[in-house]
Design an enzyme around this catalytic site. Structure first.
Site, PDB file in Angstrom:
ATOM      1  N   LYS A  90       1.179   4.198  -2.871  1.00  0.00           N
ATOM      2  CA  LYS A  90       0.858   5.610  -2.595  1.00  0.00           C
ATOM      3  C   LYS A  90       2.067   6.520  -2.865  1.00  0.00           C
ATOM      4  O   LYS A  90       1.906   7.657  -3.314  1.00  0.00           O
ATOM      5  CB  LYS A  90       0.354   5.759  -1.158  1.00  0.00           C
ATOM      6  CG  LYS A  90      -0.979   5.044  -0.907  1.00  0.00           C
ATOM      7  CD  LYS A  90      -2.056   5.471  -1.896  1.00  0.00           C
ATOM      8  CE  LYS A  90      -3.427   4.931  -1.559  1.00  0.00           C
ATOM      9  NZ  LYS A  90      -4.450   5.344  -2.543  1.00  0.00           N
ATOM     10  N   TYR A  95       0.833  -1.209   0.000  1.00  0.00           N
ATOM     11  CA  TYR A  95       0.000   0.000   0.000  1.00  0.00           C
ATOM     12  C   TYR A  95       0.875   1.271   0.000  1.00  0.00           C
ATOM     13  O   TYR A  95       0.651   2.188  -0.794  1.00  0.00           O
ATOM     14  CB  TYR A  95      -0.906  -0.024   1.239  1.00  0.00           C
ATOM     15  CG  TYR A  95      -1.909   1.090   1.329  1.00  0.00           C
ATOM     16  CD1 TYR A  95      -3.098   1.062   0.600  1.00  0.00           C
ATOM     17  CD2 TYR A  95      -1.685   2.194   2.163  1.00  0.00           C
ATOM     18  CE1 TYR A  95      -4.030   2.088   0.696  1.00  0.00           C
ATOM     19  CE2 TYR A  95      -2.609   3.217   2.272  1.00  0.00           C
ATOM     20  CZ  TYR A  95      -3.787   3.169   1.545  1.00  0.00           C
ATOM     21  OH  TYR A  95      -4.704   4.186   1.644  1.00  0.00           O
TER      22      TYR A  95
HETATM   23  N1  NAD Z   1      -9.659   6.039   4.742  1.00  0.00           N
HETATM   24  C1  NAD Z   1      -8.411   6.436   4.983  1.00  0.00           C
HETATM   25  O1  NAD Z   1      -7.970   6.577   6.131  1.00  0.00           O
HETATM   26  C2  NAD Z   1      -7.492   6.754   3.827  1.00  0.00           C
HETATM   27  C3  NAD Z   1      -6.247   7.331   4.134  1.00  0.00           C
HETATM   28  C4  NAD Z   1      -5.382   7.638   3.101  1.00  0.00           C
HETATM   29  C5  NAD Z   1      -5.731   7.390   1.793  1.00  0.00           C
HETATM   30  N2  NAD Z   1      -6.944   6.832   1.519  1.00  0.00           N
HETATM   31  C6  NAD Z   1      -7.250   6.572   0.115  1.00  0.00           C
HETATM   32  O2  NAD Z   1      -8.433   7.236  -0.258  1.00  0.00           O
HETATM   33  C7  NAD Z   1      -9.096   6.491  -1.283  1.00  0.00           C
HETATM   34  C8  NAD Z   1     -10.535   6.200  -0.865  1.00  0.00           C
HETATM   35  O3  NAD Z   1     -10.518   5.468   0.354  1.00  0.00           O
HETATM   36  P1  NAD Z   1     -11.822   5.189   1.230  1.00  0.00           P
HETATM   37  O4  NAD Z   1     -11.388   5.220   2.648  1.00  0.00           O
HETATM   38  O5  NAD Z   1     -12.941   6.048   0.784  1.00  0.00           O
HETATM   39  O6  NAD Z   1     -12.071   3.662   0.843  1.00  0.00           O
HETATM   40  P2  NAD Z   1     -13.426   2.856   0.588  1.00  0.00           P
HETATM   41  O7  NAD Z   1     -13.026   1.422   0.645  1.00  0.00           O
HETATM   42  O8  NAD Z   1     -14.508   3.340   1.488  1.00  0.00           O
HETATM   43  O9  NAD Z   1     -13.807   3.267  -0.918  1.00  0.00           O
HETATM   44  C9  NAD Z   1     -13.035   2.862  -2.005  1.00  0.00           C
HETATM   45  C10 NAD Z   1     -13.919   2.752  -3.219  1.00  0.00           C
HETATM   46  O10 NAD Z   1     -13.102   2.319  -4.321  1.00  0.00           O
HETATM   47  C11 NAD Z   1     -13.804   1.310  -5.031  1.00  0.00           C
HETATM   48  N3  NAD Z   1     -12.870   0.426  -5.744  1.00  0.00           N
HETATM   49  C12 NAD Z   1     -12.079  -0.539  -5.222  1.00  0.00           C
HETATM   50  N4  NAD Z   1     -11.412  -1.172  -6.192  1.00  0.00           N
HETATM   51  C13 NAD Z   1     -11.807  -0.589  -7.370  1.00  0.00           C
HETATM   52  C14 NAD Z   1     -11.469  -0.813  -8.724  1.00  0.00           C
HETATM   53  N5  NAD Z   1     -10.601  -1.775  -9.084  1.00  0.00           N
HETATM   54  N6  NAD Z   1     -12.057  -0.051  -9.671  1.00  0.00           N
HETATM   55  C15 NAD Z   1     -12.952   0.907  -9.324  1.00  0.00           C
HETATM   56  N7  NAD Z   1     -13.299   1.171  -8.044  1.00  0.00           N
HETATM   57  C16 NAD Z   1     -12.734   0.420  -7.083  1.00  0.00           C
HETATM   58  C17 NAD Z   1     -14.569   0.553  -3.936  1.00  0.00           C
HETATM   59  O11 NAD Z   1     -15.624  -0.231  -4.479  1.00  0.00           O
HETATM   60  C18 NAD Z   1     -15.040   1.700  -3.061  1.00  0.00           C
HETATM   61  O12 NAD Z   1     -16.270   2.228  -3.478  1.00  0.00           O
HETATM   62  C19 NAD Z   1      -8.257   5.229  -1.497  1.00  0.00           C
HETATM   63  O13 NAD Z   1      -7.358   5.419  -2.565  1.00  0.00           O
HETATM   64  C20 NAD Z   1      -7.495   5.110  -0.196  1.00  0.00           C
HETATM   65  O14 NAD Z   1      -6.292   4.388  -0.350  1.00  0.00           O
HETATM   66  C21 NAD Z   1      -7.833   6.511   2.510  1.00  0.00           C
END
Ligand code: NAD
Length: 248
Positions: free
Chosen positions: A160, A156
């Protein structure tokens, strides 16, 4: 005048979580919004309705962001439907955590493909469109662990860090064409992705956050509006941490 009036945005992985918050915030600022997710099921359709409630155009597209051909097809469909794309948010992402000793090749490949190759796929498909328009704002969803690293998340964190390198490189490559590219590095944001973490792990994170709370998807979406809009017209190749101060 709203900040994104007249603009078309494309947000990947936006049926829920941070992507959905960004899609809604963009709509509240006047943008038409195309979004993708693996499936556009009841979640995706509900998201589409919530976006439309702001009086803008919205459509959800089922597409696997990790798939090169699928992505090129969906981008062509979106450009046909909406006429242009001014803002791209590469948000789709997953975790498959594990210590290096136990990490499988499948865990590694899945995370790199969904989190990083997906951004290449969308940027690659949209570059000719944005070059023709002579404008565009690309936002890569990175993470604070892409800067700091994290035990148990080598796949991961590497994906990133790659999102940051990709944003910085396309900023240099496409700046002369009026296309900007930046990355957002969220810290601990309260979504379904982090809901699966144990209370112990969450408490450990909380100790490292000077603002003493987890972030909300809206905290990230507000920064995305800034980077998408002309408010940031002289900002490119940058990483903005949205992390309550934990990474400073
Ligand atoms: N939540 C956190 O603390 C956090 C922190 C840093 C970065 N992020 C990043 O932010 C972004 C969103 O995270 P989140 O917390 O909303 O996650 P989440 O799991 O709630 O949402 C992610 C979405 O991406 C979709 N997805 C997954 N694989 C896919 C694919 N192959 N094609 C199309 N869509 C796909 C999922 O179905 C889901 O709707 C991600 O890139 C995550 O790495 C999140």
């Amino acid at each position: 005048m709203k900040l994104l009036e007249g603009k078309v945005a494309l947000v990947t992985g936006a049926a829920r979580g941070i992507g959905k918050a960004i899609a809604l915030k963009f709509a509240s600022e006047g943008a038409d919004v195309a979004f993708t997710d693996l499936n556009i099921d009841e979640n995706g359709l509900a998201t589409q309705k919530e976006i439309e409630a702001f009086g803008v155009r919205a459509k959800g597209y089922a597409s696997n962001a990790a798939d090169f051909e699928d992505t090129h097809n969906v981008v062509a469909e979106i450009v046909k439907d909406f006429g242009r794309v001014d803002i791209l948010v590469n948000n789709a992402g997953i975790t498959r955590d594990g210590l290096m000793m136990r990490m499988t090749e499948q865990q590694w490949d899945m995370v790199i493909n969904v989190n990083l190759k997906s951004a290449f796929n969308f940027v690659h498909a949209l570059t000719p469109v944005m070059m023709k328009q002579k404008c565009g704002s690309i936002i890569n969803m990175a993470s604070v662990v892409g800067v700091s690293g994290n035990a148990g998340q080598s796949n991961y964190s590497a994906s990133k860090a790659g999102m940051i390198g990709l944003a910085k490189s396309i900023a240099k490559e496409l700046g002369s064409r009026g296309i900007r590219a930046n990355a957002i590095a969220p810290g601990f944001i309260i979504t379904d992705m982090t809901a699966v973490l144990s209370e112990e792990v969450k408490a450990e994170w909380a100790k490292q956050i000077p603002l003493r709370r987890g972030g909300t998807p809206d905290d990230v979406a507000n920064t995305a509006v800034y980077l998408a809009s002309d408010l940031s017209s002289y900002v490119t190749g940058q990483v903005i941490n949205v992390c309550g101060g934990m990474n400073t």
